[in-house]
Scaffold this active site. Structure first.
Site, short mmCIF file in Angstrom:
data_model
loop_
_atom_site.label_atom_id
_atom_site.label_comp_id
_atom_site.label_asym_id
_atom_site.label_seq_id
_atom_site.Cartn_x
_atom_site.Cartn_y
_atom_site.Cartn_z
N ASN A 37 14.53 34.32 59.40
CA ASN A 37 15.14 33.39 60.36
C ASN A 37 14.46 33.49 61.72
OD1 ASN A 37 17.03 32.40 58.57
ND2 ASN A 37 18.73 33.58 59.39
N TYR A 103 26.93 38.94 48.14
CA TYR A 103 25.55 39.31 47.87
C TYR A 103 25.35 39.70 46.40
CZ TYR A 103 25.31 40.04 52.97
OH TYR A 103 25.36 39.89 54.33
N TYR A 104 24.20 39.33 45.86
CA TYR A 104 23.74 39.82 44.56
C TYR A 104 22.30 40.30 44.79
CZ TYR A 104 27.92 37.56 42.88
OH TYR A 104 29.24 37.20 42.68
N ARG A 105 22.23 41.47 45.41
CA ARG A 105 20.93 41.95 45.88
C ARG A 105 20.66 43.40 45.47
NH1 ARG A 105 22.21 41.65 52.26
NH2 ARG A 105 19.94 41.59 52.42
N LYS A 224 25.00 40.21 73.22
CA LYS A 224 25.51 38.90 72.83
C LYS A 224 27.03 38.87 72.94
CE LYS A 224 23.29 39.58 69.01
NZ LYS A 224 22.76 39.49 67.62
N LEU A 225 27.54 37.86 73.63
CA LEU A 225 28.98 37.73 73.87
C LEU A 225 29.55 36.47 73.20
CD1 LEU A 225 28.96 38.69 77.66
CD2 LEU A 225 29.48 40.19 75.72
N GLY A 254 23.24 32.66 61.46
CA GLY A 254 21.90 32.39 61.97
C GLY A 254 21.85 32.24 63.47
N ALA A 255 23.02 32.12 64.12
CA ALA A 255 23.03 31.96 65.58
C ALA A 255 22.46 33.19 66.28
CB ALA A 255 24.45 31.67 66.07
N ASP A 257 20.27 35.28 65.08
CA ASP A 257 18.82 35.31 64.86
C ASP A 257 18.13 34.30 65.77
OD1 ASP A 257 19.30 37.14 62.78
OD2 ASP A 257 19.61 35.51 61.36
#
Length: 315
Positions: A37, A103-105, A224-225, A254-255, A257
Site C-alpha cells: 500500500n 486472515y488465511y495466511r 496519528k490521531l 489503508g488510511a 498506509d
C-alpha cells in the site's frame, strides 16, 4: 529507488453485500498489504518505490505481482515459493465503516521470507527503508529478516521508516510491545496511532508519546490521531496538525498506509515537518473515500486539489 519496503501482501476478497460471511454470495477481488500500500501510494505521488515479498507460485501470487507492478512499483526482487501458497483475506461488513477481517495466511509463502531472500545492495541503494510491525508478527523467520535488513541499511546510511501497525490477531500484546519497541529504537521516523501508543507506552498524550520515542533515538514522530489529524515532533519542531473532514467515509482500511506515504513523500521533497503532516493527513483522508485497501490513494495533482493548493477544472 527512493523508498524500498517489503512484507506480505494477500489477495483480498471484499463482500458485495453486508452481513455475516455465511450469507454473502459474491465478492470483489483486489490486494491488501500495508507495505505494498505504501509503495503504491508513493508511486502515485510521483516517487520511485520498490516492494518485494515472497509469493506462492500460484495464480494469486501472479495476480499480486502484476497488480503492484501495474502501479509502477518495482517488483524485481519479489521471490517465488513453489512449495507454499499465497495468503488470502476476507472482509466482513456491517453498518460500521471498519470491517471485520479474516486472515488465511498461516504458513504462507510470505511468512517464510528469510534473511537469504534479502538483496541488501538493493535495499541500501534506497533513501528510505519502510517496514511495519505486521512483518514482525508473521513469524520468527520474517522478524529476523526485518531486523537484519534494518540494521544493515542503517550502516549504509538509509533512513528507517517504521509503522507499528499492531495486529493483535497475529500475536500477543506482550510480544507486540517487546519487538515493536526494539524496532522503534532502530528507526528514524515512526508512525504510531494513538491506540498503539497506549499499548506500547501506557499513554496516548501526544507530547509525552513523542518525547518517549524521541528519547529512544527516533528523529521524527508522527502520531496519528484519526480524523482529528496528527501530532508531529522532532528535536526542532512540534505541532498539532488538523485533519481533513470526510463527510461520508467508505473504507478506513489503508488510511494509515496512505498517511505514511504522504508523509514520506513530503520528507523526500524536503518539506517542513508541518507540510509533511498536512500532505499525510490529506492522503490518509482521501484513502477513506473509496472501497478497498489501496484503490483510493490519490495522484499528486489530486491531493494538491484536495488540499486547496491548485484549482480543480472539471470541464
Amino acid at each position: 529507488m527512493e523508498v524500498v519496503t517489503f512484507g506480505e501482501t494477500m489477495v483480498l476478497f471484499n463482500p458485495e453485500t453486508q452481513g455475516p460471511l455465511r450469507y454473502v454470495g459474491t465478492f470483489t477481488k483486489s490486494i491488501g498489504g500495508a507495505e505494498s500500500n505504501v509503495a503504491i501510494a508513493l508511486a502515485r505521488l510521483g516517487h520511485k518505490a520498490g516492494w518485494f515479498s515472497k509469493l506462492g507460485e500460484d495464480e494469486f501470487g501472479r495476480y499480486i505481482k502484476s497488480t503492484v507492478m501495474g502501479e509502477e512499483v518495482d517488483v524485481s526482487r519479489v521471490k517465488k515459493d513453489p512449495d507454499r501458497t499465497t495468503g488470502i483475506l476476507f472482509k466482513e461488513r456491517f453498518s460500521t465503516v471498519n470491517p471485520n477481517v479474516y486472515y488465511y495466511r498461516k504458513g504462507s509463502a510470505a511468512s517464510h521470507l528469510s534473511i537469504d531472500d534479502l538483496d541488501m545492495d538493493y535495499i541500501c541503494s534506497a533513501k528510505i527503508l519502510h517496514v511495519t510491525g505486521i512483518s514482525l508478527a508473521l513469524s520468527e523467520e520474517v522478524r529476523e529478516a526485518v531486523f537484519h535488513a534494518v540494521k544493515e541499511a542503517r550502516k549504509c546510511g538509509v533512513t528507517i521508516s517504521f509503522d507499528p501497525n499492531i495486529r493483535l490477531k497475529l500475536w500477543s500484546k506482550e510480544e507486540a510491545r517487546k519487538y515493536i519497541l526494539e524496532m522503534a529504537a532502530l528507526s528514524d521516523i515512526i508512525f504510531p496511532g494513538k491506540d498503539e501508543a497506549e499499548l506500547l507506552l501506557g499513554t496516548e498524550e501526544p507530547k509525552e508519546v513523542c518525547d518517549r520515542f524521541l528519547d529512544m533515538g527516533v528523529k521524527i514522530v508522527a502520531l496519528k490521531l484519526g480524523k482529528s489529524g496528527c501530532y508531529v515532533k522532532s528535536k526542532d519542531e512540534e505541532e498539532f496538525v488538523q485533519g481533513y473532514t470526510v463527510d461520508q467515509p467508505v473504507d478506513t482500511v489503508g488510511a494509515g498506509d496512505g498517511y505514511a506515504a504522504g508523509f514520506l513523500s513530503g520528507y523526500l521533497e524536503n518539506l517542513s515537518l508541518v507540510d509533511c503532516a498536512k500532505r499525510a493527513n490529506a492522503v490518509g483522508a482521501m484513502a477513506t473515500l473509496v472501497k478497498g485497501d489501496m484503490e483510493g490513494f490519490p495522484y499528486k495533482d489530486q491531493v494538491e486539489i484536495f488540499m486547496g493548493l491548485r484549482d480543480n477544472i472539471d470541464r
